[in-house]
Design an enzyme around this catalytic site. Structure first.
Site, PDB file in Angstrom:
ATOM      1  N   ARG A   1      27.769  10.937  10.446  1.00 53.10           N
ATOM      2  CA  ARG A   1      28.165  11.913  11.462  1.00 53.10           C
ATOM      3  C   ARG A   1      29.646  11.772  11.838  1.00 53.10           C
ATOM      4  NH1 ARG A   1      22.397  11.905  14.681  1.00 53.10           N
ATOM      5  NH2 ARG A   1      21.483  13.435  13.275  1.00 53.10           N
TER       6      ARG A   1
ATOM      7  N   GLU B   1      23.395  13.565   2.075  1.00 54.07           N
ATOM      8  CA  GLU B   1      22.147  14.309   1.892  1.00 54.07           C
ATOM      9  C   GLU B   1      21.438  13.893   0.602  1.00 54.07           C
ATOM     10  OE1 GLU B   1      20.386  16.151   3.888  1.00 54.07           O
ATOM     11  OE2 GLU B   1      21.858  15.889   5.476  1.00 54.07           O
TER      12      GLU B   1
ATOM     13  N   THR C   1      14.551   8.915   0.998  1.00 51.41           N
ATOM     14  CA  THR C   1      14.908   7.540   1.373  1.00 51.41           C
ATOM     15  C   THR C   1      15.111   7.473   2.886  1.00 51.41           C
ATOM     16  OG1 THR C   1      16.043   7.358  -0.743  1.00 51.41           O
ATOM     17  CG2 THR C   1      16.488   5.643   0.853  1.00 51.41           C
TER      18      THR C   1
ATOM     19  N   GLY D   1      17.021   3.746  -5.380  1.00 51.40           N
ATOM     20  CA  GLY D   1      15.961   4.382  -6.160  1.00 51.40           C
ATOM     21  C   GLY D   1      16.282   5.827  -6.528  1.00 51.40           C
TER      22      GLY D   1
ATOM     23  N   TYR E   1      17.080  22.906   0.525  1.00 44.18           N
ATOM     24  CA  TYR E   1      17.254  22.126   1.754  1.00 44.18           C
ATOM     25  C   TYR E   1      18.660  21.520   1.829  1.00 44.18           C
ATOM     26  CZ  TYR E   1      16.896  18.372   5.125  1.00 44.18           C
ATOM     27  OH  TYR E   1      17.141  17.550   6.180  1.00 44.18           O
TER      28      TYR E   1
ATOM     29  N   ASP F   1      12.879  21.234   5.727  1.00 45.94           N
ATOM     30  CA  ASP F   1      12.051  20.311   4.952  1.00 45.94           C
ATOM     31  C   ASP F   1      10.735  20.117   5.689  1.00 45.94           C
ATOM     32  OD1 ASP F   1      12.678  18.767   7.111  1.00 45.94           O
ATOM     33  OD2 ASP F   1      13.453  17.060   5.984  1.00 45.94           O
TER      34      ASP F   1
ATOM     35  N   CYS G   1      10.640  15.327  24.835  1.00 49.03           N
ATOM     36  CA  CYS G   1      10.993  16.475  23.993  1.00 49.03           C
ATOM     37  C   CYS G   1      11.613  17.611  24.806  1.00 49.03           C
ATOM     38  CB  CYS G   1       9.744  16.987  23.283  1.00 49.03           C
ATOM     39  SG  CYS G   1      10.097  18.371  22.182  1.00 49.03           S
TER      40      CYS G   1
ATOM     41  N   CYS H   1       6.525  24.434  24.091  1.00 49.87           N
ATOM     42  CA  CYS H   1       5.735  24.167  22.889  1.00 49.87           C
ATOM     43  C   CYS H   1       4.269  24.571  23.076  1.00 49.87           C
ATOM     44  CB  CYS H   1       5.841  22.677  22.566  1.00 49.87           C
ATOM     45  SG  CYS H   1       4.838  22.180  21.175  1.00 49.87           S
TER      46      CYS H   1
END
Ligand code: SF4
Length: 329
Positions: free
Chosen positions: A26, A38, A44, A82, A118, A136, A199, A205
């Site tokens: 960031r 990204e 990961t 990986g 994405y 995603d 939240c 929500c």
């Protein structure tokens, strides 16, 4: 329906300003740094990426520096993360960017190697100021809960949510994109454990209002992994150990690793010193490995025989082989 989504934008942005994590990618954001982060973050965990990202960028601070490196140097810098095809794609993308400059449209970014919908959305939103949603599984989760939407969380849902988000995208494209990801990462958690009290959407929500947070998302049925029983040989001959470069079409293609066989007689290679079982999960395959540490009498022609130092400095050994690396350290 769209009104609810629209109403959710400002509270989310305000929450993000106050609560975003201090993550290395960031800082000093550019299209190249977002491309790197990204691709590293695909499949990961954030914690595993943090240090590697900083080290990678100090080794390859620009697309030009990365483009000039050899594939082995790039894979070595990627070691432990990986899914090495990401590193190769990043390397290819850097060469394109070094030659032609960074693309400035969604289509141009999407055409870079290793960049799917994405990742293209994330790069365009965060680094290019474009209203390009990055949806995603995490974003599908928070939106299906916000909207109490019982659709199956599949690729189609991603496309549809992407189109709907585009309509409500605010001018702070990067903050909005990251805020959606952040909410899914630290508040609206998967596995029935959302932290609704923390939240910014708790008053909006629908799933929360109905006390049905855990009903969403409705998951698509997962394909079971194919199980492969394999034998891994860690062959030592004097100071050297046997490596093979894995063939095209195999798992971990192009990577150096210990010899792997579906069927072989380990005792035919030398004296067996130790045996260890381990497993490793690829996306669609599970390796159930039996590893043999073997003292060979002489080097065989078909392997690359490398010293411990050479392996440490030059060859990126994939994580699948980690359980057996202790034998050569
Ligand atoms: S209120 Fe709860 S379920 Fe709804 S978005 Fe927030 S954390 Fe998720």
């Amino acid at each position: 329906m769209e009104t609810l989504l629209r109403d959710a934008v400002l509270p989310l942005l305000a929450w993000f300003r106050e609560n975003k994590r201090d993550l290395p990618w960031r800082k000093n954001v550019s299209p190249y740094t977002v491309l790197v982060s990204e691709l590293m973050l695909q499949q990961t965990r954030v914690e595993a990426v943090k240090e590697r990202y900083v080290a990678f960028l100090s080794r390859f601070p620009t697309a030009e520096a990365l483009a000039d490196a050899s594939e082995e140097e790039v894979l070595k810098a990627w070691e432990g993360l990986g899914y090495y095809s990401r590193a190769r794609n990043l390397h290819r993308a850097a060469k394109i960017v070094a030659r032609e400059g960074f693309p400035t449209t969604w289509e141009g970014v999407r055409a870079l190697p290793g960049v799917g919908d994405y990742t293209a959305g994330a790069i365009c939103s965060i680094a290019l100021g474009l209203a390009a949603p990055a949806v995603d599984g995490n974003v599908v989760r928070i939106l299906t809960r916000l909207l109490a939407d019982g659709r199956c969380a599949d690729e189609r849902a991603k496309r549809e949510f992407s189109a709907r988000l585009k309509e409500v995208y605010p001018p702070e494209t990067g903050a909005f994109c990251e805020a959606l990801m952040e909410l899914g990462a630290i508040v609206c958690l998967p596995n029935g454990a959302p932290l609704c009290e923390a939240c910014p959407w708790r008053g909006l929500c629908r799933a929360h209002a109905a006390g049905e947070e855990t009903r969403y998302p409705v998951l698509a049925e997962k394909r079971a992994r194919r199980i492969e029983e394999v034998t891994v040989l860690v062959l030592q001959c004097g100071e050297r150990y046997a490596l093979v470069r894995r063939e095209k079409g195999e798992l971990l293609a192009g990577m150096y690793g210990f010899p792997v066989f579906k069927e072989t007689d380990p005792a035919a290679y030398g004296e067996i010193l130790e045996v260890r079982k381990a497993k490793f999960l690829f996306t669609h395959v599970e390796w159930r490995m039996t590893g043999y540490f073997i003292r060979a009498l002489r080097p065989f022609g078909e392997f690359l025989w490398a010293t411990r130092e050479e392996i440490g400095a030059r060859y990126a050994i994939p994580s699948a082989f980690r359980p057996f690396r202790a034998w050569i350290l």
